[in-house]
Design a protein around this motif. Sequence first.
Motif, PDB file in Angstrom:
ATOM      1  N   PHE A 241      24.267  31.489  45.258  1.00  0.00           N
ATOM      2  CA  PHE A 241      25.139  32.470  45.904  1.00  0.00           C
ATOM      3  C   PHE A 241      26.602  32.071  45.761  1.00  0.00           C
ATOM      4  CE2 PHE A 241      27.271  34.549  49.514  1.00  0.00           C
ATOM      5  CZ  PHE A 241      26.956  35.870  49.221  1.00  0.00           C
ATOM      6  N   SER A 242      26.899  30.784  45.879  1.00  0.00           N
ATOM      7  CA  SER A 242      28.278  30.323  45.732  1.00  0.00           C
ATOM      8  C   SER A 242      28.790  30.565  44.323  1.00  0.00           C
ATOM      9  CB  SER A 242      28.376  28.831  46.088  1.00  0.00           C
ATOM     10  OG  SER A 242      28.108  28.626  47.457  1.00  0.00           O
ATOM     11  N   ILE A 243      27.930  30.386  43.332  1.00  0.00           N
ATOM     12  CA  ILE A 243      28.329  30.625  41.945  1.00  0.00           C
ATOM     13  C   ILE A 243      28.526  32.125  41.708  1.00  0.00           C
ATOM     14  CG2 ILE A 243      27.593  30.433  39.528  1.00  0.00           C
ATOM     15  CD1 ILE A 243      26.199  27.774  40.369  1.00  0.00           C
ATOM     16  N   TYR A 244      27.681  32.937  42.295  1.00  0.00           N
ATOM     17  CA  TYR A 244      27.861  34.392  42.237  1.00  0.00           C
ATOM     18  C   TYR A 244      29.204  34.786  42.849  1.00  0.00           C
ATOM     19  CZ  TYR A 244      27.435  39.074  44.365  1.00  0.00           C
ATOM     20  OH  TYR A 244      27.669  40.355  44.814  1.00  0.00           O
ATOM     21  N   MET A 245      29.529  34.242  44.022  1.00  0.00           N
ATOM     22  CA  MET A 245      30.805  34.544  44.660  1.00  0.00           C
ATOM     23  C   MET A 245      31.974  34.037  43.819  1.00  0.00           C
ATOM     24  SD  MET A 245      30.381  36.332  47.392  1.00  0.00           S
ATOM     25  CE  MET A 245      31.894  36.092  48.326  1.00  0.00           C
ATOM     26  N   LEU A 246      31.801  32.885  43.203  1.00  0.00           N
ATOM     27  CA  LEU A 246      32.818  32.358  42.284  1.00  0.00           C
ATOM     28  C   LEU A 246      33.089  33.356  41.170  1.00  0.00           C
ATOM     29  CD1 LEU A 246      34.545  30.171  40.827  1.00  0.00           C
ATOM     30  CD2 LEU A 246      32.404  29.211  39.967  1.00  0.00           C
ATOM     31  N   SER A 247      32.039  33.931  40.610  1.00  0.00           N
ATOM     32  CA  SER A 247      32.221  34.897  39.515  1.00  0.00           C
ATOM     33  C   SER A 247      32.983  36.122  39.998  1.00  0.00           C
ATOM     34  CB  SER A 247      30.865  35.297  38.916  1.00  0.00           C
ATOM     35  OG  SER A 247      30.138  36.154  39.774  1.00  0.00           O
ATOM     36  N   LEU A 248      32.735  36.566  41.233  1.00  0.00           N
ATOM     37  CA  LEU A 248      33.455  37.714  41.783  1.00  0.00           C
ATOM     38  C   LEU A 248      34.929  37.388  42.000  1.00  0.00           C
ATOM     39  CD1 LEU A 248      30.998  39.288  44.408  1.00  0.00           C
ATOM     40  CD2 LEU A 248      31.182  39.713  41.945  1.00  0.00           C
ATOM     41  N   VAL A 249      35.208  36.173  42.483  1.00  0.00           N
ATOM     42  CA  VAL A 249      36.602  35.766  42.674  1.00  0.00           C
ATOM     43  C   VAL A 249      37.325  35.684  41.334  1.00  0.00           C
ATOM     44  CG1 VAL A 249      38.109  33.876  43.422  1.00  0.00           C
ATOM     45  CG2 VAL A 249      36.178  34.564  44.858  1.00  0.00           C
ATOM     46  N   LEU A 250      36.659  35.161  40.329  1.00  0.00           N
ATOM     47  CA  LEU A 250      37.275  35.074  39.005  1.00  0.00           C
ATOM     48  C   LEU A 250      37.543  36.465  38.439  1.00  0.00           C
ATOM     49  CD1 LEU A 250      35.149  32.143  37.511  1.00  0.00           C
ATOM     50  CD2 LEU A 250      37.487  32.025  38.386  1.00  0.00           C
ATOM     51  N   ASP A 251      36.620  37.383  38.670  1.00  0.00           N
ATOM     52  CA  ASP A 251      36.845  38.782  38.298  1.00  0.00           C
ATOM     53  C   ASP A 251      38.106  39.321  38.959  1.00  0.00           C
ATOM     54  OD1 ASP A 251      35.218  39.997  36.411  1.00  0.00           O
ATOM     55  OD2 ASP A 251      33.584  40.375  37.821  1.00  0.00           O
ATOM     56  N   TRP A 252      38.233  39.032  40.240  1.00  0.00           N
ATOM     57  CA  TRP A 252      39.387  39.500  41.016  1.00  0.00           C
ATOM     58  C   TRP A 252      40.694  38.920  40.479  1.00  0.00           C
ATOM     59  CZ3 TRP A 252      42.717  36.588  44.195  1.00  0.00           C
ATOM     60  CH2 TRP A 252      43.594  37.336  44.980  1.00  0.00           C
ATOM     61  N   VAL A 253      40.697  37.637  40.158  1.00  0.00           N
ATOM     62  CA  VAL A 253      41.898  37.009  39.600  1.00  0.00           C
ATOM     63  C   VAL A 253      42.296  37.692  38.296  1.00  0.00           C
ATOM     64  CG1 VAL A 253      42.854  34.885  38.605  1.00  0.00           C
ATOM     65  CG2 VAL A 253      41.520  34.772  40.716  1.00  0.00           C
ATOM     66  N   ALA A 254      41.303  37.960  37.453  1.00  0.00           N
ATOM     67  CA  ALA A 254      41.584  38.640  36.183  1.00  0.00           C
ATOM     68  C   ALA A 254      42.172  40.022  36.435  1.00  0.00           C
ATOM     69  CB  ALA A 254      40.308  38.734  35.354  1.00  0.00           C
ATOM     70  N   GLU A 255      41.642  40.725  37.418  1.00  0.00           N
ATOM     71  CA  GLU A 255      42.139  42.071  37.743  1.00  0.00           C
ATOM     72  C   GLU A 255      43.572  42.039  38.265  1.00  0.00           C
ATOM     73  OE1 GLU A 255      39.252  43.423  40.515  1.00  0.00           O
ATOM     74  OE2 GLU A 255      37.681  43.714  38.994  1.00  0.00           O
ATOM     75  N   GLN A 256      43.960  40.950  38.907  1.00  0.00           N
ATOM     76  CA  GLN A 256      45.320  40.829  39.444  1.00  0.00           C
ATOM     77  C   GLN A 256      46.348  40.519  38.356  1.00  0.00           C
ATOM     78  OE1 GLN A 256      45.426  41.738  42.749  1.00  0.00           O
ATOM     79  NE2 GLN A 256      43.240  41.887  42.248  1.00  0.00           N
ATOM     80  N   GLY A 257      45.863  40.162  37.177  1.00  0.00           N
ATOM     81  CA  GLY A 257      46.775  39.822  36.090  1.00  0.00           C
ATOM     82  C   GLY A 257      46.647  38.395  35.628  1.00  0.00           C
ATOM     83  N   GLY A 258      45.600  37.694  36.100  1.00  0.00           N
ATOM     84  CA  GLY A 258      45.367  36.321  35.661  1.00  0.00           C
ATOM     85  C   GLY A 258      46.175  35.299  36.420  1.00  0.00           C
ATOM     86  N   ILE A 259      46.145  34.078  35.923  1.00  0.00           N
ATOM     87  CA  ILE A 259      46.783  32.967  36.626  1.00  0.00           C
ATOM     88  C   ILE A 259      48.295  33.128  36.676  1.00  0.00           C
ATOM     89  CG2 ILE A 259      47.169  30.465  36.572  1.00  0.00           C
ATOM     90  CD1 ILE A 259      44.364  30.138  35.517  1.00  0.00           C
ATOM     91  N   GLU A 260      48.881  33.715  35.639  1.00  0.00           N
ATOM     92  CA  GLU A 260      50.335  33.920  35.658  1.00  0.00           C
ATOM     93  C   GLU A 260      50.742  34.796  36.841  1.00  0.00           C
ATOM     94  OE1 GLU A 260      48.384  34.410  33.075  1.00  0.00           O
ATOM     95  OE2 GLU A 260      48.992  32.887  31.613  1.00  0.00           O
ATOM     96  N   ALA A 261      49.961  35.835  37.120  1.00  0.00           N
ATOM     97  CA  ALA A 261      50.252  36.708  38.266  1.00  0.00           C
ATOM     98  C   ALA A 261      50.050  35.953  39.578  1.00  0.00           C
ATOM     99  CB  ALA A 261      49.368  37.951  38.222  1.00  0.00           C
ATOM    100  N   MET A 262      48.984  35.145  39.640  1.00  0.00           N
ATOM    101  CA  MET A 262      48.744  34.349  40.846  1.00  0.00           C
ATOM    102  C   MET A 262      49.919  33.403  41.116  1.00  0.00           C
ATOM    103  SD  MET A 262      45.750  35.050  42.259  1.00  0.00           S
ATOM    104  CE  MET A 262      46.341  36.718  42.033  1.00  0.00           C
TER     105      MET A 262
END
Length: 360
Positions: A241-262
């Motif tokens: 479940f933690s790895i599944y949630m990790l994948s969702l968070v990574l999806d979200w980061v990508a949607e925000q514009g990636g690490i540069e946007a973060m």
Amino acid sequence: MKRVYNFNAGPAALPKQVLHRAQEELLDFQDTGMSVMELSHRSKEYEKVHQKAATLLQELLQIPNDYEILFMQGGASLQFSAIPLNFLPSDKTANYSLSGSWSEKALKEAQKIGSTHTSSTAKETGYSTIPSQLTLSTDAAYLHITSNNTIFGTQWWEFPSTPSYIPLIADMSSDILSRTINVEDFSLIYAGAQKNLGPSGVTVVIIKKELLEQCPSNIPTMLNYQTHAKNKSLYNTPPTFSIYMLSLVLDWVAEQGGIEAMERINKEKAELLYETIDQSEGFYIGHAEKDARSHMNVTFNLPSEELTSNFLIQAKEEGFVGLGGHRMVGGCRASIYNAVPLESCQALADFMKSFQAKNR
């Protein structure tokens, strides 16, 4: 539905979009008729989740192909032991740069296993700065650093360089994915997930394949990095479940514009709070020196313990959660990881100014 301003240091805030998606998929994950928590870790459905998390992490951090991505358990604290067990032979010395409590704990575990050397320390400043004047031992097995210090609110802004034959190892539990880094500068990066990556339960390890070859065969199986690399982190049941949630968070980061946007947003959030501290004319007193300030953990005190206590009580009444400093140092701390929105930081800055005006 009530949602507070979450400034917890960890487990920390998760993106609202991620929580909504997990809620939608909780009972029936992708028409399996099961929750992702109920899937066999050997199933094709879970295998896709597992691989997606690794692929997204590789893309976001631009991890070269000569590195392995591992999903382990035991938090960053287990890595404190795993690293010297794997990479500290009897004829060499583990080097540690001390920038706070977590680097001290990492050193303490290494001391149980072999020879160690403190290559630099900021302890004499009360960990208000990042260590300088790095001195490596002549027989260094590796150099270990902690990139961000949650308790004291300091962060490495320029990483130390080591000769190519001395691996640089970094605990990035509290600032991974928050700013751009060059993964190739490191031989091993590890991070507990519960700050920027997802919920607690999984620890990400990014390790150079060349370093993996050094792992001895006579150490406990579950502490040997080769065990996890050879089995694609599926030697035993992973924290699915933690790895599944990790994948969702990574999806979200990508949607925000990636690490540069973060990185851009995190800088804006941090500057908002530090400006409030700096413009308070000493009412708020930052712990970290300005050139070492963390963009993840903003630490500060008020002029008296009574004012600090009142500040925390009133802040909680206004919906601000997790602002108490670590029990080791007291005071206040706002942890502003990726998932903490700018609006929360603005609300906190406004509250700080209002509290100051009422308590001059």
